[in-house]
Each structure stands twice: as structure tokens, then as C-alpha cells.
Design a protein around this motif. Structure first.
Motif, PDB file in Angstrom:
ATOM      1  N   LEU A  47      22.981  47.349  48.691  1.00 15.07           N
ATOM      2  CA  LEU A  47      23.324  47.029  47.305  1.00 15.07           C
ATOM      3  C   LEU A  47      24.561  46.134  47.237  1.00 15.07           C
ATOM      4  O   LEU A  47      24.748  45.411  46.259  1.00 15.07           O
ATOM      5  N   ILE A  48      25.427  46.214  48.231  1.00  7.11           N
ATOM      6  CA  ILE A  48      26.629  45.388  48.422  1.00  7.11           C
ATOM      7  C   ILE A  48      27.507  45.261  47.171  1.00  7.11           C
ATOM      8  O   ILE A  48      28.113  44.218  46.926  1.00  7.11           O
ATOM      9  N   PHE A  49      27.608  46.326  46.391  1.00  5.20           N
ATOM     10  CA  PHE A  49      28.432  46.279  45.190  1.00  5.20           C
ATOM     11  C   PHE A  49      29.877  45.926  45.526  1.00  5.20           C
ATOM     12  O   PHE A  49      30.487  45.049  44.905  1.00  5.20           O
ATOM     13  N   SER A  50      30.471  46.633  46.498  1.00  4.62           N
ATOM     14  CA  SER A  50      31.877  46.410  46.832  1.00  4.62           C
ATOM     15  C   SER A  50      32.105  45.004  47.370  1.00  4.62           C
ATOM     16  O   SER A  50      33.103  44.347  47.040  1.00  4.62           O
ATOM     17  N   LEU A  51      31.187  44.537  48.213  1.00  4.03           N
ATOM     18  CA  LEU A  51      31.357  43.216  48.813  1.00  4.03           C
ATOM     19  C   LEU A  51      31.267  42.117  47.763  1.00  4.03           C
ATOM     20  O   LEU A  51      32.041  41.152  47.781  1.00  4.03           O
ATOM     21  N   GLN A  52      30.348  42.253  46.839  1.00  8.17           N
ATOM     22  CA  GLN A  52      30.250  41.281  45.749  1.00  8.17           C
ATOM     23  C   GLN A  52      31.505  41.310  44.882  1.00  8.17           C
ATOM     24  O   GLN A  52      31.985  40.258  44.422  1.00  8.17           O
ATOM     25  N   ASN A  53      32.047  42.517  44.666  1.00  7.82           N
ATOM     26  CA  ASN A  53      33.288  42.614  43.898  1.00  7.82           C
ATOM     27  C   ASN A  53      34.415  41.830  44.558  1.00  7.82           C
ATOM     28  O   ASN A  53      35.194  41.139  43.886  1.00  7.82           O
ATOM     29  N   ILE A  54      34.516  41.955  45.879  1.00  4.58           N
ATOM     30  CA  ILE A  54      35.585  41.265  46.595  1.00  4.58           C
ATOM     31  C   ILE A  54      35.463  39.750  46.443  1.00  4.58           C
ATOM     32  O   ILE A  54      36.474  39.046  46.336  1.00  4.58           O
ATOM     33  N   LEU A  55      34.241  39.236  46.435  1.00  3.20           N
ATOM     34  CA  LEU A  55      34.053  37.799  46.232  1.00  3.20           C
ATOM     35  C   LEU A  55      34.575  37.358  44.870  1.00  3.20           C
ATOM     36  O   LEU A  55      35.094  36.252  44.722  1.00  3.20           O
ATOM     37  N   ALA A  56      34.464  38.240  43.879  1.00  7.00           N
ATOM     38  CA  ALA A  56      34.899  37.898  42.520  1.00  7.00           C
ATOM     39  C   ALA A  56      36.352  38.260  42.269  1.00  7.00           C
ATOM     40  O   ALA A  56      37.041  37.602  41.494  1.00  7.00           O
ATOM     41  N   ASN A  57      36.813  39.317  42.926  1.00  2.00           N
ATOM     42  CA  ASN A  57      38.175  39.834  42.696  1.00  2.00           C
ATOM     43  C   ASN A  57      38.666  40.423  44.012  1.00  2.00           C
ATOM     44  O   ASN A  57      38.219  41.492  44.412  1.00  2.00           O
ATOM     45  N   PRO A  58      39.584  39.766  44.711  1.00  7.88           N
ATOM     46  CA  PRO A  58      39.964  40.201  46.048  1.00  7.88           C
ATOM     47  C   PRO A  58      40.867  41.427  46.100  1.00  7.88           C
ATOM     48  O   PRO A  58      41.139  41.944  47.194  1.00  7.88           O
ATOM     49  N   ASN A  59      41.348  41.922  44.962  1.00 11.03           N
ATOM     50  CA  ASN A  59      42.252  43.071  44.974  1.00 11.03           C
ATOM     51  C   ASN A  59      41.506  44.346  45.362  1.00 11.03           C
ATOM     52  O   ASN A  59      40.457  44.669  44.782  1.00 11.03           O
ATOM     53  N   VAL A  60      42.054  45.073  46.334  1.00 11.77           N
ATOM     54  CA  VAL A  60      41.402  46.293  46.823  1.00 11.77           C
ATOM     55  C   VAL A  60      42.422  47.401  47.015  1.00 11.77           C
ATOM     56  O   VAL A  60      43.623  47.159  47.128  1.00 11.77           O
TER      57      VAL A  60
END
Length: 203
Positions: free
Chosen positions: A84-97
Motif C-alpha cells: 500500500l506504501i502509504f508511509s513512503l508516498q507521504n515521505i515523497l510529499a512531506n519529508p518530515n518524519v
């Protein structure tokens, strides 16, 4: 019911920290932090998408699976999952983790905040191999702050005390999918059996 909307309201209810407490927050890992990550088999990754919706994902492997490249850089391997790569897609849009590292039996946790980027580097992927398989990709985290969180939540919950553990909760992914109309009832058992088999053969 009064809705809290200002920091002052929170402070009135919860108080302010001891003036020494913020000094535990560091811009880079201490030696204790490095040693903690080396013993940690589990971390929780928080990300947030462009739409502002957050998600938290568990990351687990043998202790030390997250590599400390230096005191301000972490390398996190990506393993097989549900795609599903939800987290990975989020990082592409917003790098804050944000990351929380756990060590079984230790009630303190290590919290790390920073920015992430995704790398397809064959040398790093091979360096972070596990069970004979190289990492699918590598998440590089540039640390901005980190600190140890106190033990109170774990002490209150008695998380590491086996005597408090409930019976295992069975989860049927087949039934979860069927509830949305995506699977016939007669297919549930077959689907769940396939999931259990992948747990044994496809980590």
C-alpha cells in the motif's frame, strides 16, 4: 464540554515541565541513543501526507536493523509488505518524519524527529540485507532532534509484564476484506491460510 484551543489552557491543566527537562532533547544521537538503536528490533514511523492526514507504521527486523550512519543520520531498510506504501508516498510529499524506537523489557523509548528521503542505492540495499534478501529501498533520515521518553506509559500499561497479557486476538484479513464486499465467504479461509503461509515463507 469545553474544547481546548490554546496552549495556555493546556498549561493550566497539565502544568509546565521542570526547567531541566528540555535539556534532554539533543540535535544528534548521544552514545546511549546509538546503543539503544543497536538493540532495538522495533520502531514506529510517523509520516504525514500532503493532505495533512498522518499515519504510523511499524518497522521491525532483528535488533539493530536501523543503521546509524553517523550521529545525525539513520538508514532504515524497507522490507516486503502489503504494497500500500502509504508511509513512503507521504515521505515523497512531506519529508518530515518521527520515529519511536523500542527495546523489549526497557520501559524508556527513544524518539527521533527529522526529514527523510528514499534511496535506491544498490550498495546500501545490500548492506542492509536480512534473511538473504537485500532491502527493497532505503529511507535516509536526517535527524533534527532526539530524546529519551520517560517510562510512565509503559509502567502504567505494564506492557512488558507477561502476567498482564490478554489472550491472542485472532485477525482474519479475509473477513476484513469480505466486510467491504471484496471477497466471497467461501474464499475467506483460503485467503487467511495464504496469509499465514506468507508469514512463514515471505518475510
Amino acid at each position: 464540554m469545553a474544547r481546548l484551543q490554546r496552549t495556555e489552557q493546556l498549561r493550566a491543566l497539565l502544568g509546565s515541565p521542570n526547567e531541566a527537562v528540555p535539556l534532554k532533547i539533543h540535535p544528534a544521537l548521544t552514545d546511549t541513543g546509538v546503543a539503544f538503536i543497536a538493540k532495538s528490533p522495533m520502531a514506529f514511523l510517523a509520516t504525514c501526507g500532503a493532505d495533512g492526514m498522518p499515519t504510523v507504521s511499524p518497522k521491525g527486523d532483528p535488533p539493530g536493523f536501523v543503521h546509524v550512519a553517523d550521529s545525525r543520520t539513520l538508514l532504515v531498510p524497507e522490507r516486503k509488505g502489503n504494497k500500500l506504501i502509504f508511509s513512503l508516498q507521504n515521505i515523497l510529499a512531506n519529508p518530515n518524519v518521527g520515529l519511536i524506537f523500542l527495546v523489549p523489557g526497557t520501559c524508556e523509548t527513544l524518539r527521533v524527529q527529522g526529514t527523510a528521503e528514499l534511496l535506491d542505492d544498490i550498495d546500501l540495499r545490500e548492506q542492509l540485507s536480512s534473511r538473504g534478501d537485500k532491502a527493497l529501498l532505503v529511507m535516509k533520515v536526517s535527524i533534527e532532534s532526539c530524546y529519551f521518553h520517560c517510562a510512565k506509559a509503559f509502567l502504567r500499561s505494564e506492557l512488558w509484564q507477561p502476567r498482564t497479557w490478554p489472550e491472542r486476538v485472532p485477525v482474519s484479513f479475509g473477513r476484513e476484506i469480505a466486510a467491504r464486499g471484496g471477497m466471497r465467504n467461501e474464499e475467506i479461509a483460503e485467503f487467511d491460510a495464504a496469509v499465514q503461509n506468507r508469514y512463514k515463507t515471505d518475510l
